[in-house]
Write a protein that holds these residues in place. Structure first.
Motif, PDB file in Angstrom:
ATOM      1  N   PRO A  39      57.370  10.273  62.214  1.00 16.69           N
ATOM      2  CA  PRO A  39      58.372  11.395  62.566  1.00 16.69           C
ATOM      3  C   PRO A  39      58.659  12.457  61.247  1.00 16.69           C
ATOM      4  N   ARG A  40      58.504  13.828  61.066  1.00 17.09           N
ATOM      5  CA  ARG A  40      58.359  14.016  59.776  1.00 17.09           C
ATOM      6  C   ARG A  40      60.966  13.807  59.349  1.00 17.09           C
ATOM      7  N   THR A  41      61.019  13.938  58.220  1.00 17.42           N
ATOM      8  CA  THR A  41      62.317  13.763  57.563  1.00 17.42           C
ATOM      9  C   THR A  41      63.491  15.054  56.843  1.00 17.42           C
ATOM     10  N   GLY A  42      62.799  16.224  57.587  1.00 19.94           N
ATOM     11  CA  GLY A  42      62.852  17.576  56.324  1.00 19.94           C
ATOM     12  C   GLY A  42      64.252  17.953  57.035  1.00 19.94           C
ATOM     13  N   ARG A  43      64.681  18.903  56.921  1.00 18.08           N
ATOM     14  CA  ARG A  43      66.115  19.482  56.898  1.00 18.08           C
ATOM     15  C   ARG A  43      66.570  19.457  58.575  1.00 18.08           C
ATOM     16  N   ARG A  44      65.663  19.712  59.824  1.00 15.23           N
ATOM     17  CA  ARG A  44      65.989  19.558  60.486  1.00 15.23           C
ATOM     18  C   ARG A  44      66.045  17.923  60.941  1.00 15.23           C
ATOM     19  N   GLY A  45      65.074  17.234  60.509  1.00  9.63           N
ATOM     20  CA  GLY A  45      65.790  16.103  61.047  1.00  9.63           C
ATOM     21  C   GLY A  45      66.573  15.262  60.738  1.00  9.63           C
ATOM     22  N   ARG A  46      67.119  15.949  59.179  1.00  9.96           N
ATOM     23  CA  ARG A  46      68.201  14.711  58.870  1.00  9.96           C
ATOM     24  C   ARG A  46      69.953  15.350  59.720  1.00  9.96           C
ATOM     25  N   ALA A  47      69.588  17.028  59.872  1.00  8.29           N
ATOM     26  CA  ALA A  47      70.682  17.468  60.435  1.00  8.29           C
ATOM     27  C   ALA A  47      70.786  16.523  61.992  1.00  8.29           C
ATOM     28  N   GLU A  71      70.952  18.093  46.994  1.00  6.96           N
ATOM     29  CA  GLU A  71      70.343  18.570  47.729  1.00  6.96           C
ATOM     30  C   GLU A  71      69.089  18.499  48.563  1.00  6.96           C
ATOM     31  N   PRO A  72      68.836  18.467  49.461  1.00  4.92           N
ATOM     32  CA  PRO A  72      67.481  18.220  50.162  1.00  4.92           C
ATOM     33  C   PRO A  72      66.193  19.515  49.252  1.00  4.92           C
ATOM     34  N   ALA A  73      65.172  18.835  49.071  1.00  5.92           N
ATOM     35  CA  ALA A  73      64.224  20.180  47.871  1.00  5.92           C
ATOM     36  C   ALA A  73      63.461  20.244  49.690  1.00  5.92           C
ATOM     37  N   ILE A 127      57.050  23.589  40.539  1.00  6.62           N
ATOM     38  CA  ILE A 127      57.738  23.172  41.952  1.00  6.62           C
ATOM     39  C   ILE A 127      58.311  21.107  41.651  1.00  6.62           C
ATOM     40  N   LEU A 128      57.676  20.531  40.929  1.00  3.54           N
ATOM     41  CA  LEU A 128      58.341  19.298  40.298  1.00  3.54           C
ATOM     42  C   LEU A 128      60.040  19.150  39.648  1.00  3.54           C
ATOM     43  N   ALA A 129      59.523  20.582  38.812  1.00  2.00           N
ATOM     44  CA  ALA A 129      61.317  20.774  38.062  1.00  2.00           C
ATOM     45  C   ALA A 129      62.364  20.820  39.247  1.00  2.00           C
ATOM     46  N   LYS A 130      61.963  21.754  40.592  1.00  3.98           N
ATOM     47  CA  LYS A 130      62.419  22.611  41.610  1.00  3.98           C
ATOM     48  C   LYS A 130      63.024  20.974  41.881  1.00  3.98           C
ATOM     49  N   ARG A 131      62.205  20.338  42.042  1.00  4.57           N
ATOM     50  CA  ARG A 131      63.013  18.881  43.630  1.00  4.57           C
ATOM     51  C   ARG A 131      63.869  18.264  42.150  1.00  4.57           C
ATOM     52  N   ALA A 132      63.166  17.911  41.271  1.00  5.80           N
ATOM     53  CA  ALA A 132      64.255  17.086  40.147  1.00  5.80           C
ATOM     54  C   ALA A 132      65.949  18.341  40.637  1.00  5.80           C
TER      55      ALA A 132
END
Length: 359
Positions: free
Chosen positions: A346-354, A327-329, A315-320
């Motif tokens: 609030p979360r800042t995931g993909r939806r939040g960033r969009a 790209e967002p992980a 998981i850490l390798a994928k995020r790195a």
């Protein structure tokens, strides 16, 4: 929906949260400090054992105008032993003197009647032998040992051995703190105290098992995905059950607080003090340990498992790799190891960033 209910729903969905697992060293350090304080208090001050355990006599007087301090002085002069005096709600006094046999008890009763200026037959005397208290203590220890063994076996079967170990450590943590508080405040340890100590074990386990059940459900087939580490899922489980734990603890503490501060403090009911203090401290310690001790310990133990360790590495390798490409992980909003620091917000995931990008 109330603000607390809305917060609970958002915590359950993972929209907000706090990084309990990431800050576990703080909680461990705090618990170690409290435990050491409790052990030192026990070593230095010891426990104020009640008449049931050390033997002696209990005298109950009729209503009197004599103060507690004066009655204590009278009792100690008459007996030659330390005395504990409590004023009951009806104005009468309860005088406990340890180390008395039947003849000494009769003599002290006669002296007290003269000093308090009451008829001797109006003073009720109860003689308690130390062997009875010893039997109660031995049975309590036996019950505690059997309870611990059954809890470990059940949790190991229903969940896994790591959760059983974590729950056992949390239980010992709660009992140590409760006994340490008794030593610090000097409350008398009676049969009521023993009942209270045995009662808090179930309360202490309740919140812990609720979090463990959520964690077990969320980590099913965890190695088949590469979004969240085990610690992150453990953190989500704590946050998802946080408001429920707070609600159940507050509801349980309110009536116990009434017993302790009103029944014991205002009305002067000694037995209520004995039971309610152990319940109050034990309930609070149990709620704390289920959130800050038991689940973080499970995460620590589980992260040592080779499969979970390999999952975290992937998981850490994928995020790195995703971060290197800009790209967002997936999973970086799960507030765990290798992820963004979690705060309540609030979360800042993909939806939040969009949404931020569109704004």
């Amino acid at each position: 929906m109330s603000k607390l209910g809305d917060l609970g729903a958002r915590l359950h969905r993972g929209e907000v949260g706090y990084d309990f697992i990431g800050n576990r060293k703080i909680w461990y350090g705090l618990s170690v400090l409290i435990t050491i304080t409790a052990i030192v208090a026990l070593a230095v001050r010891g426990l104020n054992m009640g008449i049931e355990f050390q033997g002696g006599a209990v005298f109950t007087t009729p209503k009197t105008d004599v103060s507690v301090s004066q009655a204590q002085e009278y009792a100690e002069e008459a007996s030659g032993h330390d005395a504990i005096v409590q004023q009951l709600g009806n104005g009468s006094l309860r005088i406990q003197v340890g180390g008395l046999d039947t003849a000494q008890s009769d003599q002290v009763r006669s002296e007290l009647a003269k000093d308090l200026n009451v008829a001797e037959d109006k003073i009720a005397a109860e003689l308690v032998g130390p062997s009875w208290g010893e039997q109660i203590a031995n049975k309590a220890w036996t019950g505690l040992g059997v309870f611990m063994i059954l809890v470990v076996i059940y949790l190991a079967i229903a969940f896994e051995w790591r959760m059983a170990v974590a729950a056992l450590i949390a239980l010992i943590h709660d009992l140590t703190i409760t006994v340490g508080i008794y030593s610090l405040v000097g409350f008398e340890v009676t049969v009521g105290t023993v009942i209270g100590l045995l009662t808090i074990l179930g309360y202490s386990l309740y919140d812990t098992v609720v979090v463990f059940d959520s964690l077990k459900e969320q980590t099913k087939d965890i190695t088949k995905q590469t979004r969240f580490t085990y610690s992150e899922m453990a953190n989500r489980s704590i946050n998802g059950t946080l408001v429920r734990s707070i609600n159940t603890t507050v509801v349980a503490l309110l009536p116990v607080a009434g017993l302790l501060f009103i029944g014991g403090g205002v009305l002067g009911a000694g037995m209520l003090n004995d039971i309610s203090l152990s319940l109050f401290v034990g309930l609070a310690a149990g709620a704390y340990s289920s959130i800050f001790i038991a689940t973080p310990l499970v995460a620590d133990l589980k992260e040592r498992d080779p499969a979970i360790k390999a999952l975290k590495k992937r998981i850490l390798a994928k995020r790195a790799g995703a971060a290197a490409k800009g790209e967002p992980a997936d999973g970086t909003d799960a507030f765990g190891d290798g992820a963004e620091t979690a705060v309540v917000g609030p979360r800042t995931g993909r939806r939040g960033r969009a949404q931020e990008h569109r704004g």
